[in-house]
Scaffold this motif. Structure first.
Motif, PDB file in Angstrom:
ATOM      1  N   LEU A  51       0.229   7.475 -14.721  1.00 12.31           N
ATOM      2  CA  LEU A  51       1.574   6.940 -14.901  1.00 12.31           C
ATOM      3  C   LEU A  51       2.183   6.719 -13.528  1.00 12.31           C
ATOM      4  O   LEU A  51       2.256   7.649 -12.721  1.00 12.31           O
ATOM      5  N   VAL A  52       2.600   5.478 -13.247  1.00 11.30           N
ATOM      6  CA  VAL A  52       3.141   5.155 -11.929  1.00 11.30           C
ATOM      7  C   VAL A  52       4.534   4.551 -12.054  1.00 11.30           C
ATOM      8  O   VAL A  52       4.881   3.939 -13.066  1.00 11.30           O
ATOM      9  N   GLU A  53       5.300   4.733 -11.002  1.00 13.32           N
ATOM     10  CA  GLU A  53       6.601   4.086 -10.870  1.00 13.32           C
ATOM     11  C   GLU A  53       6.478   3.046  -9.769  1.00 13.32           C
ATOM     12  O   GLU A  53       6.189   3.384  -8.619  1.00 13.32           O
ATOM     13  N   THR A  54       6.666   1.781 -10.109  1.00 11.94           N
ATOM     14  CA  THR A  54       6.525   0.702  -9.130  1.00 11.94           C
ATOM     15  C   THR A  54       7.832   0.544  -8.355  1.00 11.94           C
ATOM     16  O   THR A  54       8.881   0.262  -8.934  1.00 11.94           O
TER      17      THR A  54
ATOM     18  N   VAL B 199       6.645  -1.653   1.971  1.00 14.46           N
ATOM     19  CA  VAL B 199       5.686  -2.314   1.083  1.00 14.46           C
ATOM     20  C   VAL B 199       5.899  -1.810  -0.343  1.00 14.46           C
ATOM     21  O   VAL B 199       6.467  -0.737  -0.558  1.00 14.46           O
ATOM     22  N   GLU B 200       5.437  -2.601  -1.303  1.00 14.58           N
ATOM     23  CA  GLU B 200       5.501  -2.144  -2.688  1.00 14.58           C
ATOM     24  C   GLU B 200       4.581  -0.937  -2.865  1.00 14.58           C
ATOM     25  O   GLU B 200       3.486  -0.886  -2.319  1.00 14.58           O
TER      26      GLU B 200
ATOM     27  N   LEU C  37      -5.703  -2.680  -6.806  1.00 16.80           N
ATOM     28  CA  LEU C  37      -4.810  -1.696  -7.418  1.00 16.80           C
ATOM     29  C   LEU C  37      -4.554  -0.597  -6.396  1.00 16.80           C
ATOM     30  O   LEU C  37      -5.473   0.101  -5.977  1.00 16.80           O
ATOM     31  N   VAL C  38      -3.302  -0.464  -5.967  1.00 10.26           N
ATOM     32  CA  VAL C  38      -2.938   0.521  -4.952  1.00 10.26           C
ATOM     33  C   VAL C  38      -2.067   1.593  -5.573  1.00 10.26           C
ATOM     34  O   VAL C  38      -1.076   1.301  -6.244  1.00 10.26           O
ATOM     35  N   LEU C  39      -2.442   2.860  -5.344  1.00 10.53           N
ATOM     36  CA  LEU C  39      -1.685   3.994  -5.847  1.00 10.53           C
ATOM     37  C   LEU C  39      -1.201   4.840  -4.685  1.00 10.53           C
ATOM     38  O   LEU C  39      -1.892   4.974  -3.673  1.00 10.53           O
ATOM     39  N   ASP C  40      -0.022   5.413  -4.841  1.00  6.59           N
ATOM     40  CA  ASP C  40       0.526   6.309  -3.827  1.00  6.59           C
ATOM     41  C   ASP C  40       0.701   7.700  -4.409  1.00  6.59           C
ATOM     42  O   ASP C  40       1.502   7.904  -5.334  1.00  6.59           O
ATOM     43  N   TRP C  41      -0.087   8.647  -3.907  1.00  8.80           N
ATOM     44  CA  TRP C  41       0.004  10.043  -4.307  1.00  8.80           C
ATOM     45  C   TRP C  41       0.772  10.813  -3.239  1.00  8.80           C
ATOM     46  O   TRP C  41       0.453  10.714  -2.053  1.00  8.80           O
TER      47      TRP C  41
ATOM     48  N   ALA D  44      12.049  10.119 -11.832  1.00 10.24           N
ATOM     49  CA  ALA D  44      11.524   8.773 -12.083  1.00 10.24           C
ATOM     50  C   ALA D  44      12.566   7.902 -12.780  1.00 10.24           C
ATOM     51  O   ALA D  44      13.367   8.384 -13.583  1.00 10.24           O
ATOM     52  N   ARG D  45      12.544   6.619 -12.476  1.00  8.11           N
ATOM     53  CA  ARG D  45      13.385   5.651 -13.181  1.00  8.11           C
ATOM     54  C   ARG D  45      12.538   5.000 -14.264  1.00  8.11           C
ATOM     55  O   ARG D  45      11.580   4.257 -13.972  1.00  8.11           O
ATOM     56  N   PRO D  46      12.825   5.264 -15.535  1.00  9.93           N
ATOM     57  CA  PRO D  46      11.960   4.839 -16.642  1.00  9.93           C
ATOM     58  C   PRO D  46      11.667   3.347 -16.676  1.00  9.93           C
ATOM     59  O   PRO D  46      10.559   2.944 -17.060  1.00  9.93           O
ATOM     60  N   GLU D  47      12.623   2.509 -16.274  1.00 11.25           N
ATOM     61  CA  GLU D  47      12.417   1.057 -16.350  1.00 11.25           C
ATOM     62  C   GLU D  47      11.372   0.567 -15.360  1.00 11.25           C
ATOM     63  O   GLU D  47      10.904  -0.580 -15.452  1.00 11.25           O
TER      64      GLU D  47
END
Length: 236
Positions: free
Chosen positions: A154-157, A167-168, A65-69, A206-209
């Motif tokens: 809450l993340v936006e992919t 990268v994603e 699980l990778v998160l970007d802050w 943010a884009r909700p979708e």
């Protein structure tokens, strides 16, 4: 109503409104998903646009699980990544006992080899908010070792090759924490499950979708004893 009751009522209303508005569209939770084996957190200064577009960035290994802050800059809105920066990034760095990076910093924490069960879920966006929850069932056979701290993020992919990233990325838009300290007797409900639900703001850009939630629980020593991430599955 007490503050906690009002908070839970607001979150329930968000879940209910989203469900009534799009009941047949999707169900978003961690149900059926495998537990991540590690959590990697990438912290990028809002000043470092090159860090975001670094061609040397590598995709996440399987089940990581990778998160970007994005860490706010003293330059405020003048920083190139300021629109995605969140003060929650500073709170997370403080929890890790790290200073804000001038460019970027990455932290990897393994998830326990025998993780506890965890569930995260969210509703659909409504009026700038999304209802989100995390749940950790309690078991008499293997009770959760209190105190623990749960993180719900809450993340936006953002897909690789879009918006300047090779990268994603799971860009952090909002986060909340809840500590179950064990200093007070657990309620009857908490004896069955450790649970938190709240409405979370989406952020202006943010884009909700592309939104989903991830979560993990840390013990008193900062070790991650479980983690989970939501997936939106189409309903028949």
């Amino acid at each position: 109503l007490p503050q906690n009751a009002m908070k839970h009522l607001a979150c329930l209303l968000l879940f209910t409104t989203a469900t009534l508005g799009a009941q047949a569209q999707s169900s978003c939770s961690s149900d059926g998903q495998r537990t991540p084996v590690a959590v990697v957190e990438r912290f990028t200064s809002a000043d470092c646009e090159n860090c975001w577009s670094d061609a040397a960035a590598r995709p996440a290994p399987p089940r990581t699980l990778v998160l970007d802050w994005i860490v706010p800059s003293p330059r405020g809105d003048e920083a190139p990544l300021s629109a995605a920066a969140t003060r929650d990034a500073n709170d997370r760095l403080a929890a890790l006992h790290r200073a804000a990076p001038t460019a970027s910093y990455s932290n990897q924490t393994p998830v326990a080899k025998r993780p506890y069960r965890m569930r995260v879920a969210h509703g659909l966006p409504f009026n700038g908010y999304i209802g989100a929850s995390m749940e950790l069932p309690q078991s008499e056979v293997r009770p959760v070792p209190l105190p623990v701290t749960g993180w719900l993020v809450l993340v936006e992919t953002i897909a690789a090759g879009t918006e300047g990233t090779p990268v994603e990325r799971n860009l952090v838009r909002n986060s909340l924490t809840r500590t179950w300290d064990g200093r007070h007797q657990l309620s009857k409900d908490e004896q069955k499950r450790l649970w938190e639900s709240r409405p979370m703001g989406l952020g202006a850009t943010a884009r909700p979708e592309r939104l989903r939630v991830v979560g993990w629980v840390e013990d008193a020593h900062g070790r991650i004893i479980t983690a989970a991430q939501s997936h939106c599955a189409e309903l028949p």
